[in-house]
Design a protein around this motif. Structure first.
Motif, PDB file in Angstrom:
ATOM      1  N   UNK A   1       5.225   5.871   4.543  1.00  0.00           N
ATOM      2  CA  UNK A   1       5.391   5.803   3.093  1.00  0.00           C
ATOM      3  C   UNK A   1       6.092   4.504   2.732  1.00  0.00           C
ATOM      4  N   UNK A   2       5.854   4.034   1.500  1.00  0.00           N
ATOM      5  CA  UNK A   2       6.389   2.760   1.036  1.00  0.00           C
ATOM      6  C   UNK A   2       7.059   2.972  -0.320  1.00  0.00           C
ATOM      7  N   UNK A   3       8.232   2.357  -0.506  1.00  0.00           N
ATOM      8  CA  UNK A   3       8.936   2.442  -1.785  1.00  0.00           C
ATOM      9  C   UNK A   3       8.255   1.629  -2.870  1.00  0.00           C
ATOM     10  N   UNK A   4       8.695   1.840  -4.112  1.00  0.00           N
ATOM     11  CA  UNK A   4       8.083   1.180  -5.272  1.00  0.00           C
ATOM     12  C   UNK A   4       8.336  -0.316  -5.338  1.00  0.00           C
ATOM     13  N   UNK A   5       9.472  -0.787  -4.873  1.00  0.00           N
ATOM     14  CA  UNK A   5       9.838  -2.187  -5.042  1.00  0.00           C
ATOM     15  C   UNK A   5       9.347  -3.112  -3.946  1.00  0.00           C
ATOM     16  N   UNK A   6       8.413  -2.654  -3.108  1.00  0.00           N
ATOM     17  CA  UNK A   6       7.952  -3.451  -1.977  1.00  0.00           C
ATOM     18  C   UNK A   6       7.170  -4.660  -2.444  1.00  0.00           C
ATOM     19  N   UNK A   7       7.465  -5.833  -1.863  1.00  0.00           N
ATOM     20  CA  UNK A   7       6.816  -7.069  -2.265  1.00  0.00           C
ATOM     21  C   UNK A   7       5.814  -7.591  -1.237  1.00  0.00           C
ATOM     22  N   UNK A   8       5.843  -7.071  -0.010  1.00  0.00           N
ATOM     23  CA  UNK A   8       4.916  -7.567   1.004  1.00  0.00           C
ATOM     24  C   UNK A   8       3.683  -6.669   1.062  1.00  0.00           C
TER      25      UNK A   8
END
Length: 92
Positions: free
Chosen positions: A48-55
């Motif tokens: 799972x990935x958080x909302x603020x991920x930039x990559x």
């Protein structure tokens, strides 16, 4: 266990099993002898990935992360870690 949703710039990964003296991806072709470095990076699978991920990262990507980083989640092989602890990902 309830589904964990990482917040902000965090990611949930599952550590991949290692054989003694090697870091590897099960069923894959990547094998790195542990003698390359004292602390070779570890390999994990993105859950799972958080909302603020930039990559550029998505679920089920195989990634290399800084060993000893992340917060363990219960008794499982899952870790929550910050975006900057992800060193790279494997091409599909």
């Amino acid at each position: 266990m309830n589904e964990i949703i990482p917040l902000g710039k965090r990611v949930l990964i599952r550590k991949q099993k290692e054989r003694e003296g090697e870091t590897f991806v099960p069923g894959g072709t990547i094998v790195m002898p542990a003698q390359i470095k004292k602390q070779p990076p570890a390999i994990g699978l993105v859950l799972a990935i958080g909302d603020g991920f930039e990559i550029d990262l998505k679920k089920e990507d195989k990634v290399i992360y800084a060993r000893h980083s992340g917060q363990p989640v219960g008794e499982s092989d899952d870790l929550i870690m910050f975006e900057q602890d992800i060193i790279g990902k494997f091409r599909a």
